[in-house]
Design a protein around this motif. Structure first.
Motif, PDB file in Angstrom:
ATOM      1  N   TYR A 138     -16.135 -68.372  21.017  1.00 58.87           N
ATOM      2  CA  TYR A 138     -15.410 -68.381  22.288  1.00 58.87           C
ATOM      3  C   TYR A 138     -16.372 -68.768  23.399  1.00 58.87           C
ATOM      4  O   TYR A 138     -17.432 -68.170  23.558  1.00 58.87           O
ATOM      5  CB  TYR A 138     -14.810 -66.994  22.570  1.00 58.87           C
ATOM      6  N   VAL A 182      -9.917 -59.630  19.145  1.00 60.47           N
ATOM      7  CA  VAL A 182      -8.947 -60.672  18.775  1.00 60.47           C
ATOM      8  C   VAL A 182      -8.138 -61.002  20.016  1.00 60.47           C
ATOM      9  O   VAL A 182      -7.566 -60.104  20.654  1.00 60.47           O
ATOM     10  CB  VAL A 182      -8.012 -60.192  17.640  1.00 60.47           C
ATOM     11  N   THR A 190      -9.750 -69.970  20.931  1.00 59.30           N
ATOM     12  CA  THR A 190      -9.318 -68.571  20.896  1.00 59.30           C
ATOM     13  C   THR A 190      -8.387 -68.310  19.716  1.00 59.30           C
ATOM     14  O   THR A 190      -8.138 -67.164  19.368  1.00 59.30           O
ATOM     15  CB  THR A 190      -8.597 -68.189  22.200  1.00 59.30           C
ATOM     16  N   THR A 191      -7.858 -69.362  19.111  1.00 55.71           N
ATOM     17  CA  THR A 191      -7.081 -69.251  17.869  1.00 55.71           C
ATOM     18  C   THR A 191      -7.512 -70.382  16.949  1.00 55.71           C
ATOM     19  O   THR A 191      -7.998 -71.412  17.410  1.00 55.71           O
ATOM     20  CB  THR A 191      -5.561 -69.348  18.120  1.00 55.71           C
ATOM     21  N   CYS A 192      -7.329 -70.199  15.658  1.00 57.02           N
ATOM     22  CA  CYS A 192      -7.818 -71.196  14.717  1.00 57.02           C
ATOM     23  C   CYS A 192      -6.920 -71.263  13.489  1.00 57.02           C
ATOM     24  O   CYS A 192      -6.526 -70.227  12.948  1.00 57.02           O
ATOM     25  CB  CYS A 192      -9.241 -70.850  14.296  1.00 57.02           C
ATOM     26  N   SER A 217      -8.669 -65.486  11.144  1.00 54.31           N
ATOM     27  CA  SER A 217      -8.315 -64.238  11.827  1.00 54.31           C
ATOM     28  C   SER A 217      -8.551 -64.319  13.328  1.00 54.31           C
ATOM     29  O   SER A 217      -7.946 -63.577  14.101  1.00 54.31           O
ATOM     30  CB  SER A 217      -9.123 -63.080  11.255  1.00 54.31           C
ATOM     31  N   GLY A 218      -9.454 -65.213  13.772  1.00 51.77           N
ATOM     32  CA  GLY A 218      -9.786 -65.312  15.182  1.00 51.77           C
ATOM     33  C   GLY A 218     -10.629 -64.155  15.687  1.00 51.77           C
ATOM     34  O   GLY A 218     -10.796 -63.993  16.892  1.00 51.77           O
ATOM     35  N   ARG A 219     -11.197 -63.353  14.813  1.00 52.04           N
ATOM     36  CA  ARG A 219     -11.962 -62.175  15.238  1.00 52.04           C
ATOM     37  C   ARG A 219     -13.363 -62.572  15.678  1.00 52.04           C
ATOM     38  O   ARG A 219     -13.989 -63.459  15.103  1.00 52.04           O
ATOM     39  CB  ARG A 219     -12.018 -61.137  14.121  1.00 52.04           C
ATOM     40  N   ASP A 227      -4.970 -62.390  22.164  1.00 54.95           N
ATOM     41  CA  ASP A 227      -3.525 -62.494  21.988  1.00 54.95           C
ATOM     42  C   ASP A 227      -3.089 -63.940  22.166  1.00 54.95           C
ATOM     43  O   ASP A 227      -3.565 -64.633  23.071  1.00 54.95           O
ATOM     44  CB  ASP A 227      -2.789 -61.630  23.012  1.00 54.95           C
ATOM     45  N   ALA A 228      -2.159 -64.401  21.333  1.00 55.03           N
ATOM     46  CA  ALA A 228      -1.684 -65.776  21.421  1.00 55.03           C
ATOM     47  C   ALA A 228      -0.944 -66.031  22.720  1.00 55.03           C
ATOM     48  O   ALA A 228      -0.872 -67.166  23.193  1.00 55.03           O
ATOM     49  CB  ALA A 228      -0.772 -66.088  20.237  1.00 55.03           C
TER      50      ALA A 228
END
Length: 346
Positions: free
Chosen positions: A240, A331, A217-219, A257-259, A333-334
């Motif tokens: 994802y 995107v 979910t984040t990179c 960007s994680g988009r 959220d962290a």
């Protein structure tokens, strides 16, 4: 009070952006399995550690024969493939797949495998002979469960490829994973962002890899460049995946960007506590639906709810929060896992 949305904004949030393109001509489970029968019998179908199953041995097990033990991981996967084939014939639910308390219909597994095949073909430079298959070696380096492995195996069989499953020890040590990729000449690698970030720090050369599929979910922003250094000419994508959905639910560029956008057949919504769409740029709970969503076994199955915008459709509530960008990318959220939402108000 919630922010009011115009008709155009609401259409974008619940229809245009939320839905991947319509599925088109997805092969059945039976058709995917049948493709593998044309492949040379002595080609390795699955490998894990020191154990292998050739196409001949795998299909002998699928047809009810006995080939001897290939180790618990591969024998279990062969039995699972048999169960998937039987369920496809009878219309039964695959209870052992999907998250606890749910199952998957065979069509969901077939849709996920078809998406995997399309992604694997993205970097293919030669024409595939249907009677011979590809020379792809696809490596799954995740804490895989039955669903992940079943999707990868169906996709590999349909293309005549070899599926390599990384052991727990190989996944835990970057140098061991790098050695596995090099030794099996892997052309496609599927792994989590953290795993590949550690691998990319090694002074290694992995020239056979044509594509990296990065799950998470984040990179890390620099990961794409590091992976291209390991394998010049390779490409990488961000994806994802979740237990509630067979295969990958959304994909995007590996640019830090994680988009993401939903894949064909998938549906992603960002909703508030009253199940209303939130405006672009604002956070909300992420819900998932679509063609490869797990099926409920009972009304008490945790995490599923009716889709408030599509009659008869269902959604799975994820444990993530996210937001739409102004141009229609999702995107995450962290701080998603740390945020609690009052679902009782829904």
């Amino acid at each position: 009070m919630p922010e009011s949305l115009s008709t155009v904004e609401r259409h974008r949030l619940v229809d245009e952006w939320a839905n991947g393109v319509d599925l088109y001509d997805v092969p059945s489970v039976a058709a995917l399995i049948q493709c593998g029968r044309r492949v040379p019998a002595l080609r390795t179908a699955i490998r894990c550690g020191g154990h292998i199953l050739t196409y001949a041995e795998l299909y002998e097990q699928l047809d009810g024969g006995v080939t001897g033990s290939a180790g618990p991981t591969l024998d279990d996967l062969a039995r699972l493939l048999t169960d998937i084939a039987l369920a496809a014939e009878t219309g039964a639910l695959l209870v052992e797949l999907g998250p606890t308390g749910t199952g998957l219909v065979p069509d969901a597994v077939a849709a996920a495998a078809d998406d995997r095949r399309a992604v694997a073909a993205d970097q293919r430079t030669c024409t595939v002979d249907r009677a011979f298959g590809t020379t792809d070696v696809r490596l799954l380096a995740t804490q895989w469960d039955c669903t992940d492995a079943a999707v990868e195996l169906l996709a590999a069989l349909a293309d005549g490829a070899t599926l390599v499953l990384a052991t727990e020890g190989q996944r835990a040590h970057p140098s061991a994973l790098a050695a596995l990729i090099a030794n099996c000449a892997a052309t496609h690698v599927v792994a989590g962002a953290e795993t590949l970030a550690e691998l990319a720090e090694l002074p290694a050369a992995l020239p056979t890899v044509r594509r990296w599929d990065v799950l998470g979910t984040t990179c890390p922003p620099k990961l794409a460049g590091l992976l291209r250094t390991l394998a010049p000419g390779s490409c990488a994508g961000f994806a994802y995946a979740t237990p509630e959905y067979a295969g990958v639910a959304a994909r995007g560029p590996l640019d830090g960007s994680g988009r993401l956008r939903p894949i064909p057949g998938a549906r992603l919504l960002v909703l508030d506590s009253a199940m209303r769409p939130v405006a672009p740029g604002r956070p909300g709970a992420v819900y998932l639906g679509g063609a490869a969503l797990a099926a409920e076994l009972t009304d008490a199955a945790v995490g599923f709810t009716a889709d408030p915008f599509v009659p008869g459709a269902r959604l799975a509530r994820t444990n993530l929060r996210g937001r739409w960008t102004a141009d229609g990318w999702l995107v995450f959220d962290a701080v998603a896992a740390a945020v609690e939402i009052d679902y009782a108000a829904a």
